[in-house]
Design an enzyme around this catalytic site. Structure first.
Site, mmCIF file in Angstrom:
data_model
loop_
_atom_site.group_PDB
_atom_site.id
_atom_site.type_symbol
_atom_site.label_atom_id
_atom_site.label_comp_id
_atom_site.label_asym_id
_atom_site.label_seq_id
_atom_site.Cartn_x
_atom_site.Cartn_y
_atom_site.Cartn_z
ATOM 1 N N ASN A 193 0.896 -1.305 0.013
ATOM 2 C CA ASN A 193 -0.096 -0.060 0.060
ATOM 3 C C ASN A 193 0.748 1.083 -0.010
ATOM 4 O O ASN A 193 1.603 1.376 1.002
ATOM 5 C CB ASN A 193 -0.997 0.102 1.361
ATOM 6 C CG ASN A 193 -1.566 1.371 1.562
ATOM 7 O OD1 ASN A 193 -1.875 1.947 0.544
ATOM 8 N ND2 ASN A 193 -2.168 1.261 2.708
ATOM 9 N N LYS A 237 0.104 4.466 -0.420
ATOM 10 C CA LYS A 237 -0.681 5.442 0.196
ATOM 11 C C LYS A 237 -0.326 6.628 -0.908
ATOM 12 O O LYS A 237 -0.203 6.358 -2.218
ATOM 13 C CB LYS A 237 -0.108 5.703 1.617
ATOM 14 C CG LYS A 237 -0.397 4.587 2.547
ATOM 15 C CD LYS A 237 -0.014 4.994 3.938
ATOM 16 C CE LYS A 237 -0.016 3.417 4.746
ATOM 17 N NZ LYS A 237 -0.214 3.562 6.155
ATOM 18 N N HIS A 262 -9.461 1.393 4.868
ATOM 19 C CA HIS A 262 -8.237 1.557 5.353
ATOM 20 C C HIS A 262 -8.566 2.449 6.607
ATOM 21 O O HIS A 262 -9.175 3.632 6.409
ATOM 22 C CB HIS A 262 -7.207 2.023 4.497
ATOM 23 C CG HIS A 262 -5.954 1.930 5.010
ATOM 24 N ND1 HIS A 262 -5.475 2.994 5.926
ATOM 25 C CD2 HIS A 262 -4.940 1.303 5.019
ATOM 26 C CE1 HIS A 262 -4.132 2.921 6.473
ATOM 27 N NE2 HIS A 262 -3.919 1.701 5.802
ATOM 28 N N GLU A 293 -6.977 4.926 7.635
ATOM 29 C CA GLU A 293 -6.738 6.403 7.348
ATOM 30 C C GLU A 293 -8.111 6.821 6.587
ATOM 31 O O GLU A 293 -8.320 8.104 6.671
ATOM 32 C CB GLU A 293 -5.381 6.570 6.422
ATOM 33 C CG GLU A 293 -4.032 6.233 7.210
ATOM 34 C CD GLU A 293 -2.874 5.691 6.614
ATOM 35 O OE1 GLU A 293 -2.968 5.651 5.294
ATOM 36 O OE2 GLU A 293 -2.049 5.336 7.312
ATOM 37 N N GLU A 315 -5.602 -4.945 10.400
ATOM 38 C CA GLU A 315 -4.445 -4.055 10.752
ATOM 39 C C GLU A 315 -4.716 -3.095 11.896
ATOM 40 O O GLU A 315 -5.576 -2.201 12.111
ATOM 41 C CB GLU A 315 -4.508 -2.982 9.768
ATOM 42 C CG GLU A 315 -4.105 -3.370 8.480
ATOM 43 C CD GLU A 315 -3.476 -2.358 7.350
ATOM 44 O OE1 GLU A 315 -2.310 -2.438 6.999
ATOM 45 O OE2 GLU A 315 -4.101 -1.428 7.073
ATOM 46 N N GLY A 352 2.253 2.153 10.918
ATOM 47 C CA GLY A 352 3.409 3.441 10.791
ATOM 48 C C GLY A 352 3.929 3.824 12.190
ATOM 49 O O GLY A 352 4.432 4.720 12.363
ATOM 50 N N SER A 409 3.386 -1.881 10.513
ATOM 51 C CA SER A 409 4.810 -1.944 10.690
ATOM 52 C C SER A 409 5.456 -3.572 10.350
ATOM 53 O O SER A 409 6.393 -3.868 11.188
ATOM 54 C CB SER A 409 5.052 -1.831 12.157
ATOM 55 O OG SER A 409 4.644 -0.450 12.415
HETATM 56 P P1 PGA Z 1 2.702 0.322 7.794
HETATM 57 O O1 PGA Z 1 1.363 0.759 6.908
HETATM 58 O O2 PGA Z 1 3.203 -1.044 7.034
HETATM 59 O O3 PGA Z 1 3.679 1.469 7.331
HETATM 60 O O4 PGA Z 1 2.542 0.181 9.220
HETATM 61 C C1 PGA Z 1 0.430 -0.311 6.845
HETATM 62 C C2 PGA Z 1 -0.927 0.010 6.216
HETATM 63 O O5 PGA Z 1 -1.412 1.034 6.690
HETATM 64 O O6 PGA Z 1 -1.398 -0.379 5.096
#
Ligand code: PGA
Length: 263
Positions: A13, A15, A105, A107, A175, A181, A221
């Protein structure tokens, strides 16, 4: 639970990172890095989820060079067409060779107020368009403290699947919001517990066959140093990778997790 073979899915992903020129360079480099490492494409499915503006360029490259990556989008409209300024329809994505679409997601839930109802409408829109929804769910740190790890994601998944037919092809991405993140991944056994609980939700919302064949990913992560420990868990069928998917060598090492799992 019936024993089945679920092809692991490693999904990147991106983003809101990488413009279309950077996207092409990244996909090319990833392809060559995996080839140089002698990676065989069949045992793991690799998917990249670039921003909308990159998709046509990545599609052209993948087709021309026969690169064995699936293409994903990061969102879609709940509507098929019409007066929805700024929205992108599932039908447009299918036409571009897109296979997967992220839905819900954290976000999108947090910054775009996507409710469980919107997520459910988008899941149905994706299926109508022939896309495979990657349904993203996960608890916040507060949820974890108040309800434990599984309750909120299980509820979100049941709502996302409301009215979805059992024969539908879907992917689930667990997640934990606190792990995204943050550099602080869940432990493999935490991920396993929740993924197993989510498989039970798939059985009750869809059916046993759907529960056995549907891939449940862990995200939050994930990096090359921890992927193997997640992939050893029986109910973790892959990973949704954010930050580490932008670094080609790191993402390639994640795709090559089998080297470290010892299977
Ligand atoms: P990350 O994000 O691997 O940077 O923690 C995962 C995601 O948001 O899909």
């Amino acid at each position: 639970m019936a024993v089945t073979t679920r092809t692991p899915l490693i999904a990147g992903n991106w983003k809101m990172n990488l413009d279309h020129l950077q996207a092409v360079a990244t996909v090319q480099k990833l392809h060559w890095t995996l080839k140089d490492a002698g990676h065989e494409g069949d045992s793991v499915e690799v998917a990249v989820f670039p921003p909308f503006t990159d998709i046509r360029s990545v599609q052209t490259l993948i087709d021309a060079d026969k690169i064995p990556f699936a293409l994903g989008a990061q969102d879609l409209s709940a509507h098929d067409s019409g007066a929805y300024t700024g929205e992108v329809s599932g039908a447009f994505l299918t036409k571009l060779g897109v296979k997967y679409v992220l839905i819900g997601h954290s976000e999108r839930r947090e910054y775009h107020a996507e409710s469980d109802e919107i997520v459910n409408a988008k899941v149905k829109a994706a299926i109508r368009s022939g896309l495979v929804p990657v349904i993203c769910i996960g608890e916040t740190a507060e949820d974890l403290e108040r309800f434990g790890a599984s309750a909120v994601p299980a509820d979100q998944l049941a709502k996302a699947l409301d009215g979805v037919s059992a024969s539908s092809d879907v992917v689930v991405a667990y997640e934990p919001v606190w792990a995204i993140g943050s550099g602080q991944a869940a432990t493999p056994s935490q991920a396993q517990d929740v993924c197993a609980a989510l498989r039970k939700v798939l059985a009750s919302a869809l059916d046993e066959d759907a529960a056995a064949r549907t891939r449940v990913l862990y995200g939050g992560s994930v990096k090359s140093g921890n992927i193997a420990s997640f992939m050893r868990e029986p109910d973790v069928d892959g990973a949704l990778v954010g930050g580490a998917s932008l670094v080609v060598d790191e993402f390639a090492a994640i795709v090559r997790f089998e080297k470290h799992v010892g299977v």
